[in-house]
Write a protein that holds these residues in place. Sequence first.
Motif, PDB file in Angstrom:
ATOM      1  N   LEU A  61     -68.013  55.423 129.315  1.00 36.19           N
ATOM      2  CA  LEU A  61     -67.890  55.267 130.767  1.00 36.19           C
ATOM      3  C   LEU A  61     -66.753  56.099 131.346  1.00 36.19           C
ATOM      4  N   GLY A  62     -65.889  56.616 130.480  1.00 34.73           N
ATOM      5  CA  GLY A  62     -64.761  57.397 130.976  1.00 34.73           C
ATOM      6  C   GLY A  62     -63.711  56.547 131.634  1.00 34.73           C
ATOM      7  N   VAL A  63     -63.502  55.338 131.098  1.00 32.01           N
ATOM      8  CA  VAL A  63     -62.493  54.430 131.642  1.00 32.01           C
ATOM      9  C   VAL A  63     -61.534  54.052 130.529  1.00 32.01           C
ATOM     10  N   ALA A  64     -60.454  53.376 130.917  1.00 28.90           N
ATOM     11  CA  ALA A  64     -59.482  52.942 129.919  1.00 28.90           C
ATOM     12  C   ALA A  64     -60.057  51.800 129.089  1.00 28.90           C
ATOM     13  N   ARG A  65     -59.603  51.728 127.832  1.00 24.76           N
ATOM     14  CA  ARG A  65     -60.060  50.650 126.946  1.00 24.76           C
ATOM     15  C   ARG A  65     -59.716  49.289 127.542  1.00 24.76           C
ATOM     16  N   ASN A  66     -58.548  49.182 128.181  1.00 29.60           N
ATOM     17  CA  ASN A  66     -58.153  47.894 128.755  1.00 29.60           C
ATOM     18  C   ASN A  66     -59.068  47.473 129.895  1.00 29.60           C
ATOM     19  N   THR A  67     -59.678  48.460 130.590  1.00 24.73           N
ATOM     20  CA  THR A  67     -60.615  48.125 131.671  1.00 24.73           C
ATOM     21  C   THR A  67     -61.813  47.372 131.112  1.00 24.73           C
ATOM     22  N   VAL A  68     -62.349  47.855 129.999  1.00 25.39           N
ATOM     23  CA  VAL A  68     -63.480  47.181 129.366  1.00 25.39           C
ATOM     24  C   VAL A  68     -63.053  45.833 128.802  1.00 25.39           C
ATOM     25  N   ALA A  69     -61.876  45.800 128.167  1.00 20.10           N
ATOM     26  CA  ALA A  69     -61.398  44.545 127.584  1.00 20.10           C
ATOM     27  C   ALA A  69     -61.217  43.491 128.659  1.00 20.10           C
ATOM     28  N   ASP A  70     -60.646  43.879 129.794  1.00 13.49           N
ATOM     29  CA  ASP A  70     -60.447  42.912 130.878  1.00 13.49           C
ATOM     30  C   ASP A  70     -61.775  42.426 131.450  1.00 13.49           C
ATOM     31  N   ALA A  71     -62.740  43.340 131.598  1.00  9.26           N
ATOM     32  CA  ALA A  71     -64.056  42.942 132.116  1.00  9.26           C
ATOM     33  C   ALA A  71     -64.734  41.955 131.177  1.00  9.26           C
ATOM     34  N   TYR A  72     -64.715  42.264 129.869  1.00  8.09           N
ATOM     35  CA  TYR A  72     -65.300  41.342 128.900  1.00  8.09           C
ATOM     36  C   TYR A  72     -64.619  39.975 128.977  1.00  8.09           C
ATOM     37  N   ALA A  73     -63.284  39.977 129.045  1.00 13.30           N
ATOM     38  CA  ALA A  73     -62.531  38.716 129.053  1.00 13.30           C
ATOM     39  C   ALA A  73     -62.898  37.867 130.261  1.00 13.30           C
ATOM     40  N   GLU A  74     -63.044  38.497 131.424  1.00  9.27           N
ATOM     41  CA  GLU A  74     -63.394  37.728 132.621  1.00  9.27           C
ATOM     42  C   GLU A  74     -64.797  37.137 132.504  1.00  9.27           C
ATOM     43  N   LEU A  75     -65.742  37.917 131.949  1.00  4.45           N
ATOM     44  CA  LEU A  75     -67.113  37.403 131.806  1.00  4.45           C
ATOM     45  C   LEU A  75     -67.205  36.334 130.737  1.00  4.45           C
ATOM     46  N   VAL A  76     -66.337  36.398 129.732  1.00  2.00           N
ATOM     47  CA  VAL A  76     -66.269  35.312 128.747  1.00  2.00           C
ATOM     48  C   VAL A  76     -65.785  34.039 129.427  1.00  2.00           C
ATOM     49  N   ALA A  77     -64.749  34.176 130.267  1.00  2.00           N
ATOM     50  CA  ALA A  77     -64.207  33.016 130.966  1.00  2.00           C
ATOM     51  C   ALA A  77     -65.229  32.399 131.908  1.00  2.00           C
ATOM     52  N   GLU A  78     -66.089  33.250 132.502  1.00  2.00           N
ATOM     53  CA  GLU A  78     -67.106  32.739 133.430  1.00  2.00           C
ATOM     54  C   GLU A  78     -68.315  32.148 132.713  1.00  2.00           C
ATOM     55  N   GLY A  79     -68.437  32.381 131.417  1.00  2.00           N
ATOM     56  CA  GLY A  79     -69.568  31.844 130.674  1.00  2.00           C
ATOM     57  C   GLY A  79     -70.722  32.795 130.490  1.00  2.00           C
ATOM     58  N   TRP A  80     -70.564  34.049 130.941  1.00  2.00           N
ATOM     59  CA  TRP A  80     -71.630  35.034 130.770  1.00  2.00           C
ATOM     60  C   TRP A  80     -71.671  35.580 129.334  1.00  2.00           C
ATOM     61  N   LEU A  81     -70.511  35.700 128.710  1.00  2.00           N
ATOM     62  CA  LEU A  81     -70.410  36.283 127.372  1.00  2.00           C
ATOM     63  C   LEU A  81     -69.699  35.323 126.425  1.00  2.00           C
ATOM     64  N   ASN A  82     -69.896  35.562 125.129  1.00  2.00           N
ATOM     65  CA  ASN A  82     -69.160  34.864 124.079  1.00  2.00           C
ATOM     66  C   ASN A  82     -68.463  35.909 123.231  1.00  2.00           C
ATOM     67  N   ALA A  83     -67.249  35.608 122.785  1.00  2.00           N
ATOM     68  CA  ALA A  83     -66.518  36.520 121.904  1.00  2.00           C
ATOM     69  C   ALA A  83     -66.020  35.732 120.703  1.00  2.00           C
ATOM     70  N   ARG A  84     -66.429  36.175 119.515  1.00  2.00           N
ATOM     71  CA  ARG A  84     -66.009  35.518 118.289  1.00  2.00           C
ATOM     72  C   ARG A  84     -65.512  36.550 117.301  1.00  2.00           C
ATOM     73  N   GLN A  85     -64.490  36.167 116.551  1.00  2.00           N
ATOM     74  CA  GLN A  85     -63.918  37.070 115.573  1.00  2.00           C
ATOM     75  C   GLN A  85     -64.966  37.423 114.522  1.00  2.00           C
ATOM     76  N   GLY A  86     -65.181  38.705 114.300  1.00  2.00           N
ATOM     77  CA  GLY A  86     -66.114  39.168 113.271  1.00  2.00           C
ATOM     78  C   GLY A  86     -67.526  39.388 113.759  1.00  2.00           C
TER      79      GLY A  86
END
Length: 474
Positions: A61-86
């Motif tokens: 996407l040509g964006v900073a890695r933190n931009t994607v990380a922050d977007a994922y984190a917000e969607l995890v908090a909203e219940g759209w995504l799940n993030a698990r180690q591994g």
Amino acid sequence: MAESWVNSAERIGADLHLEMETSGAGGRRAALIRALREAVRSGRLAPGTRLPPYRSLAADLGVARNTVADAYAELVAEGWLNARQGSGTRVAERAEPPGAAARVRPKAPPRARGPRHDLRQGTPDAGSFPRAAWAASYRRALQQAPNEAFGPGDPAGRAELRHALAAYLARARGVRASPERIVICSGFAHALRLLFTSPGGVLRGPLAVESYGLDFHRALLAAAAVTTVALPLDEDGAQVGALGRERAVLLTPAHQFPTGGPLHSARRAAVIDWARARGGVIVEDDYDGEFRYDRKPVGALQGLDPEHVIHVGSVSKSLSPALRLGWMVLPERYVDGVLAAKGEREAWASALDQLAFADFITSGAYDRHVRRMRQRYRGRRDRLVAALAAHAPHIEVTGIAAGLHAVLRLPPGTEQSTVKAATWQGIALDGLAEFRHPEAVTSAPDGLVVGYATPAEHAYGAALEALCGVLPPG
């Protein structure tokens, strides 16, 4: 402004297409969140779908890695995504946020209910397909295939298969052919199209046909304005003495379909004489040539005169109609015309299936499979005959020396009602009249065409019992 981004995601082998509206508030982080949320809400990203790692998506996407990380984190908090180690970041199984209306999922279309007992002719036992042997041949074919096999196909077919077929047909069916005379097709109907319905027409009518045969073959020819003339049938096969000014004749000399029985030797010689004198051609449908039970093998008619017979075969009965593999063994004068009708590239038969079948033949697996199925189908036929002898001895069974079906002769006037009764009882079978040429002069006895190959082994006994229950009384 909407920007379309495609993620190559080489590290995980996945692509992710996103439509990002970058003109709104919040910059690219907010645009990425909106794009991902919409992809999940619309169902384009299904629950459980794994998303690309931060670094991969950020690079695409040509964006900073933190931009994607922050977007994922917000969607995890909203219940759209799940993030698990591994296991990475995935779309949540419940991808609607709390309080949102549940997504309405379209109902799956109702599945058509088939018959309880399938006794229709024309298909082998699907459960008997030699999966392990075919898979082994396919693996070997893939490993040994030259690179050019993965390019545009030769309309004649793969040379490996044509060489294998030339040797097999000579040994097993008495066919005389070089690989250069063989053209691969997808089956008998495809062969008919190439011969009679292609632009310019390799062959032209009128075409003589047996008075009983497959109606969709006649329909195919009729659609191409090919006139068909019905030849009478008797216990010795087609009455070829009735041939006149036709340019070609279509025969099933190994096992007449559907009435059964081979073409008598005197008539085999007579039809060859007719073709030579007339300058005509015989189209030989080698129907059920592999499956013979109570008589000596009947070789292919083509062996009597390769320059006046077009020999056509396929694997639809011996292996499976799903493979879509057939062949034509052609007189030399027709090879160029058939290849021109096919076009510059193979558009029907998979080159990989052709290579696998070539290996299947040369390894001996095809012979072993045919012999095994010959014994199994003979057992099925014997069980049918025994069941009729026990429960309906007044019903005559004919056409059982070869093939995958039998003809049951019924009392006059009972065919239609018997077929209707069978349908009510969930039995699929065909009446003999369905195969009769509309202009046939041969008498039309009442009968049923009963296939004994299709039912699974465990269901065959129940199918025979149901069949005997709908037959008219003696």
